[in-house]
Structure formats: C-alpha cells, structure tokens
Write a protein that holds these residues in place. Structure first.
Motif, PDB file in Angstrom:
ATOM      1  N   LYS A  85       0.840  -1.200   0.000  1.00 57.90           N
ATOM      2  CA  LYS A  85       0.000   0.000   0.000  1.00 57.90           C
ATOM      3  C   LYS A  85       0.878   1.255   0.000  1.00 57.90           C
ATOM      4  O   LYS A  85       0.554   2.231  -0.714  1.00 57.90           O
ATOM      5  N   SER A  86       1.960   1.223   0.825  1.00 57.08           N
ATOM      6  CA  SER A  86       2.874   2.376   0.862  1.00 57.08           C
ATOM      7  C   SER A  86       4.256   1.904   1.299  1.00 57.08           C
ATOM      8  O   SER A  86       4.373   0.883   1.994  1.00 57.08           O
ATOM      9  N   ALA A  87       5.297   2.645   0.953  1.00 58.67           N
ATOM     10  CA  ALA A  87       6.665   2.324   1.356  1.00 58.67           C
ATOM     11  C   ALA A  87       7.454   3.622   1.391  1.00 58.67           C
ATOM     12  O   ALA A  87       7.592   4.323   0.383  1.00 58.67           O
ATOM     13  N   GLY A  88       7.987   4.053   2.604  1.00 60.54           N
ATOM     14  CA  GLY A  88       8.729   5.308   2.713  1.00 60.54           C
ATOM     15  C   GLY A  88       8.834   5.745   4.153  1.00 60.54           C
ATOM     16  O   GLY A  88       8.550   5.021   5.103  1.00 60.54           O
ATOM     17  N   ARG A  96       9.008   2.901   6.721  1.00 57.03           N
ATOM     18  CA  ARG A  96       7.898   1.946   6.957  1.00 57.03           C
ATOM     19  C   ARG A  96       7.348   1.432   5.643  1.00 57.03           C
ATOM     20  O   ARG A  96       7.193   2.226   4.666  1.00 57.03           O
ATOM     21  N   THR A  97       6.971   0.095   5.644  1.00 54.88           N
ATOM     22  CA  THR A  97       6.284  -0.518   4.495  1.00 54.88           C
ATOM     23  C   THR A  97       4.957  -1.061   4.992  1.00 54.88           C
ATOM     24  O   THR A  97       4.900  -1.819   5.977  1.00 54.88           O
ATOM     25  N   VAL A 139      10.724  -2.767  -1.697  1.00 56.34           N
ATOM     26  CA  VAL A 139       9.530  -2.825  -2.562  1.00 56.34           C
ATOM     27  C   VAL A 139       8.949  -1.431  -2.682  1.00 56.34           C
ATOM     28  O   VAL A 139       9.315  -0.516  -1.929  1.00 56.34           O
ATOM     29  N   GLY A 140       7.998  -1.286  -3.642  1.00 56.62           N
ATOM     30  CA  GLY A 140       7.349   0.011  -3.838  1.00 56.62           C
ATOM     31  C   GLY A 140       5.838  -0.135  -3.777  1.00 56.62           C
ATOM     32  O   GLY A 140       5.267  -1.237  -3.803  1.00 56.62           O
TER      33      GLY A 140
END
Length: 386
Positions: A303-306, A314-315, A335-336
């Motif tokens: 859903k999100s990665a950053g 956080r991923t 991952v993205g």
C-alpha cells in the motif's frame, strides 16, 4: 362311732333300699339291671325317670341311692356278693342330706309310688287315694311313655350334640376327644397357613426390595456408563477439533511466514511506558542485527513504502481480507507502492530509524476497520509461533 344295722340277707330292690317301705299288695319286686339298651343319654339338665317300684334310673338318683344306702347302714351290692355291714362316724352320719332336698328327687317323689310323697303318707298323693294321682290313668300313661323313651337311650351318649348323634357317635368322651382333635387340627392348620402367608409376604417383600435395589444399581450403572460415554465422546470431539485445527494451522503455515528468521522479542502489544507517544506499545518488537532481511508474512499488495516520522522507514502491505501489516524502523526498503508480494518475499531490512533505542522490527497488525490488534495473537491464529 355310730354302728349301723347289718344289711339284710336278701337284697332289697332299689326303691325299698331308698325309702325303707315294703311293696304293696298290687306291687311285686323287680330287679333293676341298667344296660346300654335300657337307658339313654341325658342332655342338658339331669332328668329323672321312675321305675315300677318308684325308683328313678338316672345317674343322679343312683348317686342319691348310694348316699342313702351308706347313711342307712350298708352298701347295696349285686346278688352275687354277700351284704357287708358298714359303720360311719357320728359326724358323717349326721351330715348326710335329706332325700327331699336333693335336686330332682323331690319332683320324683311328688308323683307318688311305693315310697312316701312330699306330703307324707304311704302310696297316696296329696289329694288322697292309693297309687293314683288326681289326673288319673292318662297321667300314668304319659309318664310310662316318657320312661320308655328315656330308657331307650344309652348312658354313654350323654353330652353328645344332635349333629354328632345323627352322625353315628355313641360315646360322649370319644366325641369330645374328636372335637378337641378337630379343633387342634384346625388351629394347627390355621397357624401353618398364617406362618406360610407370613413367609410368602416376607419373601415377596424381600424379592421386591432386591428387585428395587437391582433397578437402582442398574440406573446408577447406566448413568455412570452414559457419563463415561459422554466424556469419551467429548474428549474424542476435542481431540478431533484439535487435530483439525492443527491441520488447518499447518496448512496456513505453509501460506504464512514469520517476518524475521532469527530474533528476540523485546516488547509486546499493550505495554505501558513513557517511550511511546500513546502511552502504551502498539506493536510487537523483533530485535535483530541491522540489515537482517524482513519477509512478507503473507501474499498481498504494497500500500505504501517510505519515511513515516517516528516509525522511521515503513512498508504497509494490504492482505486479501483487508488487514494491514506495518513494517517499521527499517534500515532500507526493497519494494514500492502497488507492488504484489508473496509469502516469504524480502520487503526490506532491519534498522534503527525513527524513534528507537536500537535496531529491531516494530510490527503492527490492523484489522480491516483500521483498529490495531495484538500481532502475537494474530500470528498464532495463522499457525505461526513467534
């Protein structure tokens, strides 16, 4: 001692022995020899019958005759025995009763006869005459008929009942003995029957008690067996359910994986402390060296990665049921957003970014509604054992 005159050489008739009178002109001596055919049983009160010479042939008058003979000075004997003179003490001789005072004798003497009657005289009644009362020949005929009927019954039948006499009984003693034996037999039979009935009743009560006890024991045994069977069934069901759950978890375990291969649990969900801005810990911490690979617990979509402030790098991975897995404090992200990942795929590495005291993975699990839940419980529900 008073001495009585000796008895006469010639035996006197019973009437003369009693009254002391000689026979009249129209009378003659007749020897009285009582036999079973000449007398009959006396029923009820004693009855007295006359003889030609005026002597009653009943047991009562016989007794009176014996007493009178003793008082007069001698005992009447059979013709075959010589007379014997008897002497009595004065006291006994003076105490002998008068014939007229004896029961039944006065009535006998009142009919008239050779001896004197109740009014005195010889052979004449109270109305005058010789040997004939005021009623004439008809009274004599009735008296003679009564004498004949009385004489026809044997003495041995005295005391017999009508039914016994009709049944052929002739001896009162035997009849009494038979009645006693019959009564004793009836009483014995009644006692035996009563004892038998009591024994049968006791046996029936005992059998009923034993049957009831057996029935109660059978009920208890049946209840115990039913309880045992229910317990066994429950245990079997629980074992089957446990086995099924283990199978399910084993199957899920093939689809799920722990996020870190080598780790130490340092903080659990819900712990209170000033280190956390919310006042309590919201996830599960896996301490591991920096750079340790982090794996996808289950297949899903990134859903999100950053960067996420206090969470550091956080991923967030969304699962098919809408649940979200948060990987926080990573040193690097692999991952993205929008990327599909599978179970066991590396999504980043352990780090110490954000608000931390050392390298570790801070894992949070959020339900589809967004509420945070205990990661330990969730992982175990998937067959994993952190």
């Amino acid at each position: 001692m008073a001495s009585n005159d000796p008895a006469l050489d010639t035996p006197l008739p019973p009437g003369a022995a009693l009254y002391g009178d000689a026979p009249g002109e129209d009378e003659s001596w007749e020897e009285w020899d009582p036999t079973e055919e000449s007398v009959r049983a006396v029923r009820g009160r004693h009855r007295v019958a006359k003889q030609r010479g005026g002597l009653a042939r009943s047991s009562t008058v016989l007794g009176v005759g014996v007493i009178a003979a003793v008082g007069a000075g001698g005992m009447a004997t059979a013709q075959s025995k010589p007379p014997v003179s008897i002497s009595l003490p004065d006291s006994l001789a003076g105490s002998l009763p008068d014939l007229g005072s004896l029961p039944g004798v006065g009535a006998l003497l009142s009919h008239g006869g050779t001896g004197a009657d109740a009014h005195g005289g010889t052979g004449a009644d109270a109305h005058g005459g010789t040997g004939v009362d005021a009623h004439g020949d008809a009274s004599k005929t009735a008296a003679a008929e009564a004498d004949r009927k009385i004489a026809a019954a044997p003495l041995s039948m005295a005391g017999l009942s009508t039914s016994e006499a009709e049944g052929g009984a002739t001896d009162a003693g035997e009849a009494l003995r038979a009645r006693i034996l019959q009564q004793a037999g009836q009483q014995k039979a009644a006692a035996v029957a009563e004892a038998k009935a009591a024994a049968e009743k006791a046996a029936a009560q005992k059998a009923a008690a034993e049957a009831k006890a057996k029935q109660e024991a059978a009920k208890v045994q049946a209840a115990a067996e039913a309880a045992k069977a229910a317990a066994e069934k429950k245990a079997a069901e629980e074992a089957a359910a446990k086995k099924a759950e283990q199978a399910r978890l084993a199957e899920l375990a093939a689809e799920y994986s722990l996020p870190v291969g080598s780790y130490t649990i340092t903080s659990t969900f819900g712990e209170a402390g000033s280190m956390w801005s919310s006042g309590h810990h919201t996830g599960l911490d896996f301490a591991a060296p920096t750079g340790t690979p982090l794996k996808a617990i289950h297949s899903g979509t990134v859903k999100s990665a950053g960067w996420a402030g206090a969470y550091g790098y956080r991923t967030v991975i969304t699962l098919e049921d809408g649940s979200e897995l948060w990987y926080c404090h990573q040193s690097s992200i692999a991952v993205g957003a929008g990327q599909k990942v599978t179970t066991g795929e590396v999504v980043g590495r352990v780090g110490a970014t954000g608000n931390v005291t050392g390298p570790h993975l801070h894992l949070e699990v959020h339900a589809p509604s967004g509420t945070g839940i205990d990661p330990m419980t969730w992982l175990r529900s998937k067959g994993l054992k952190p």
